[in-house]
Write an enzyme that holds these catalytic residues in place. Structure first.
Site, PDB file in Angstrom:
ATOM      1  N   HIS A 172      -8.024   4.947   6.405  1.00  0.00           N
ATOM      2  CA  HIS A 172      -8.100   4.126   7.612  1.00  0.00           C
ATOM      3  C   HIS A 172      -7.887   5.034   8.827  1.00  0.00           C
ATOM      4  O   HIS A 172      -7.801   6.271   8.673  1.00  0.00           O
ATOM      5  CB  HIS A 172      -7.057   2.993   7.555  1.00  0.00           C
ATOM      6  CG  HIS A 172      -5.677   3.456   7.194  1.00  0.00           C
ATOM      7  ND1 HIS A 172      -4.943   4.282   7.998  1.00  0.00           N
ATOM      8  CD2 HIS A 172      -4.911   3.245   6.086  1.00  0.00           C
ATOM      9  CE1 HIS A 172      -3.776   4.536   7.438  1.00  0.00           C
ATOM     10  NE2 HIS A 172      -3.730   3.925   6.263  1.00  0.00           N
TER      11      HIS A 172
ATOM     12  N   HIS B 119      -5.355   7.897   8.632  1.00  0.00           N
ATOM     13  CA  HIS B 119      -5.835   9.119   7.971  1.00  0.00           C
ATOM     14  C   HIS B 119      -6.830   9.851   8.873  1.00  0.00           C
ATOM     15  O   HIS B 119      -6.826  11.083   8.940  1.00  0.00           O
ATOM     16  CB  HIS B 119      -6.540   8.766   6.656  1.00  0.00           C
ATOM     17  CG  HIS B 119      -5.677   8.070   5.656  1.00  0.00           C
ATOM     18  ND1 HIS B 119      -5.836   6.744   5.328  1.00  0.00           N
ATOM     19  CD2 HIS B 119      -4.635   8.509   4.907  1.00  0.00           C
ATOM     20  CE1 HIS B 119      -4.957   6.394   4.429  1.00  0.00           C
ATOM     21  NE2 HIS B 119      -4.194   7.436   4.151  1.00  0.00           N
TER      22      HIS B 119
ATOM     23  N   GLN C 292       3.985   9.164  -8.630  1.00  0.00           N
ATOM     24  CA  GLN C 292       4.891   8.659  -7.589  1.00  0.00           C
ATOM     25  C   GLN C 292       5.065   7.135  -7.617  1.00  0.00           C
ATOM     26  O   GLN C 292       5.696   6.574  -6.739  1.00  0.00           O
ATOM     27  CB  GLN C 292       4.453   9.161  -6.213  1.00  0.00           C
ATOM     28  CG  GLN C 292       3.146   8.612  -5.691  1.00  0.00           C
ATOM     29  CD  GLN C 292       2.671   9.360  -4.449  1.00  0.00           C
ATOM     30  OE1 GLN C 292       2.258  10.510  -4.510  1.00  0.00           O
ATOM     31  NE2 GLN C 292       2.739   8.714  -3.294  1.00  0.00           N
TER      32      GLN C 292
ATOM     33  N   GLY D   8       1.397  11.852   8.114  1.00  0.00           N
ATOM     34  CA  GLY D   8       1.682  10.862   9.144  1.00  0.00           C
ATOM     35  C   GLY D   8       3.178  10.602   9.279  1.00  0.00           C
ATOM     36  O   GLY D   8       3.918  10.645   8.301  1.00  0.00           O
TER      37      GLY D   8
ATOM     38  N   ILE E  51      -0.354   5.451  13.705  1.00  0.00           N
ATOM     39  CA  ILE E  51      -1.490   4.741  14.312  1.00  0.00           C
ATOM     40  C   ILE E  51      -1.315   3.255  13.999  1.00  0.00           C
ATOM     41  O   ILE E  51      -1.037   2.881  12.851  1.00  0.00           O
ATOM     42  CB  ILE E  51      -2.840   5.257  13.761  1.00  0.00           C
ATOM     43  CG1 ILE E  51      -2.959   6.775  13.955  1.00  0.00           C
ATOM     44  CG2 ILE E  51      -4.013   4.530  14.421  1.00  0.00           C
ATOM     45  CD1 ILE E  51      -3.009   7.249  15.401  1.00  0.00           C
TER      46      ILE E  51
ATOM     47  N   SER F 120      -2.774   1.368   3.944  1.00  0.00           N
ATOM     48  CA  SER F 120      -3.715   0.873   2.917  1.00  0.00           C
ATOM     49  C   SER F 120      -3.174  -0.408   2.312  1.00  0.00           C
ATOM     50  O   SER F 120      -3.928  -1.265   1.860  1.00  0.00           O
ATOM     51  CB  SER F 120      -3.911   1.928   1.831  1.00  0.00           C
ATOM     52  OG  SER F 120      -4.298   3.148   2.421  1.00  0.00           O
ATOM     53  N   ARG F 121      -1.845  -0.557   2.288  1.00  0.00           N
ATOM     54  CA  ARG F 121      -1.233  -1.742   1.664  1.00  0.00           C
ATOM     55  C   ARG F 121      -1.359  -2.996   2.534  1.00  0.00           C
ATOM     56  O   ARG F 121      -1.090  -4.088   2.038  1.00  0.00           O
ATOM     57  CB  ARG F 121       0.235  -1.473   1.316  1.00  0.00           C
ATOM     58  CG  ARG F 121       0.395  -0.490   0.155  1.00  0.00           C
ATOM     59  CD  ARG F 121       1.822  -0.409  -0.359  1.00  0.00           C
ATOM     60  NE  ARG F 121       1.904   0.310  -1.605  1.00  0.00           N
ATOM     61  CZ  ARG F 121       2.256   1.598  -1.750  1.00  0.00           C
ATOM     62  NH1 ARG F 121       2.556   2.313  -0.679  1.00  0.00           N
ATOM     63  NH2 ARG F 121       2.301   2.166  -2.936  1.00  0.00           N
TER      64      ARG F 121
HETATM   65  O1  PAF Z   1       1.290   9.749   1.732  1.00  0.00           O
HETATM   66  C1  PAF Z   1       0.528   9.693   0.744  1.00  0.00           C
HETATM   67  O2  PAF Z   1      -0.566   9.139   0.797  1.00  0.00           O
HETATM   68  C2  PAF Z   1       0.978  10.318  -0.563  1.00  0.00           C
HETATM   69  O3  PAF Z   1       2.336  10.139  -0.776  1.00  0.00           O
HETATM   70  C3  PAF Z   1       0.591  11.813  -0.687  1.00  0.00           C
HETATM   71  C4  PAF Z   1       1.291  12.667   0.347  1.00  0.00           C
HETATM   72  C5  PAF Z   1      -0.911  11.963  -0.531  1.00  0.00           C
HETATM   73  C6  PAF Z   1       0.986  12.334  -2.070  1.00  0.00           C
HETATM   74  O4  PAF Z   1       0.356  11.628  -3.092  1.00  0.00           O
END
Ligand code: PAF
Length: 282
Positions: free
Chosen positions: A34, A37, A61, A147, A176, A186-187
């Site tokens: 979005h 990014h 993660q 970000g 942003i 994204s969520r």
């Molecule tokens: O912020 C994210 O989108 C993720 O945590 C990252 C830094 C790409 C690691 O998977």
């Protein structure tokens, strides 16, 4: 703009650029890109000759109860956005390319990862540090862009780079927001109409907090209580945390006597959203 799926292809491309004396920026993402990014890609495009965007939903993660399966994905849309913002290469690996059979090395950090999001997401930062270290090793960028919405992640990555003497610069970029203030994420796509309206309590709480700090309030409890009261006035909102921490160590502070981060995580329905402000940015 190319999309590649293997580490070997990324390395070959970066080697070619290096042979031409070009600098390389990396924007690590989990895709479903979005404007947040896009601003990171813009910053990398400004600072570097070439920009690599990694697009990988990192399973490590997410805990088993989290949204790994439902996390939104759209590589076609991502490719268009990266191209439009001057990105040169998307690295879009399968999980098996990043984590081969028998994978057993991790980057783990204490202290900074044990506060804020680390309390309700205890394995999250181990996954982030591990995948980000791998991306740094694969791409070997001059600079990497993150970000400030994920403020704890940014602090953790800066600390990891310092602790492990990684040879690159970390650039933090501003949050942003949508026109009505909601931080882009994204969520946000998980929210129904009522939840989307309710989610505004996060950015409204940020405004309440920043106004208090701007007007000279230094007692963290006074600031946090007013922010919490506002969030609690929304029936669809449930606070995970609203805290004031030292901007570098992520440890809670009672008084604003140093650069601080005011960070929050709030459930709107089932969706967990985060927002924050750094006192230094006020
Ligand atoms: O912020 C994210 O989108 C993720 O945590 C990252 C830094 C790409 C690691 O998977």
């Amino acid at each position: 703009m190319k999309i590649v799926k293997t580490i070997a292809e990324v390395r070959a491309q970066v080697k070619e650029w290096r042979a031409q004396g070009l600098t390389v920026g990396l924007v690590p993402t989990m895709g479903y890109l979005h404007e947040g990014h896009a601003s990171l890609i813009d910053a990398s495009h400004r600072d570097n000759d070439r920009t690599v965007v990694s697009d990988f939903v990192n399973p490590m993660q997410f805990s088993p109860s989290e949204d790994l399966e439902s996390y939104p994905r759209d590589i076609q849309h991502d490719a268009e956005l990266v191209e439009a913002h001057g990105g040169d290469l998307i690295f879009h690996p399968e999980p098996e390319e990043m984590y081969h059979k028998g994978f057993s090395s991790f980057v783990d950090m204490s202290v900074l990862t044990e506060e804020l999001c680390g309390i309700s997401r205890p394995i999250h930062f181990r996954g982030v540090c591990t995948v980000v270290s791998k991306l740094f090793n694969i791409v070997q960028p001059d600079r990497a862009y993150f970000g400030k919405k994920d403020a704890q992640q940014l602090a953790v990555i800066r600390h990891m780079v310092d602790d492990l003497n990684m040879n690159l610069e970390i650039i933090g970029c501003p949050i942003i927001r949508e026109d009505d203030g909601l931080a882009k994420s994204s969520r946000n796509t998980y929210l129904n109409d009522a939840e989307r309206k309710a989610a505004l309590v996060l950015s409204q709480a940020v405004t309440i907090g920043t106004e208090l700090v701007r007007n000279g309030e230094t007692d963290c409890n006074v600031i946090l209580n007013q922010m919490k009261q506002h969030i609690q006035s929304e029936p669809l909102a449930k606070i995970d945390y609203v805290k004031m921490v030292d901007a570098e160590t992520m440890q809670q502070i009672p008084v604003l006597d140093r650069p601080a981060l005011c960070a929050m995580a709030v459930y709107i329905g089932k969706t967990r959203l985060i927002d924050n402000f750094f006192t230094e940015d006020i």
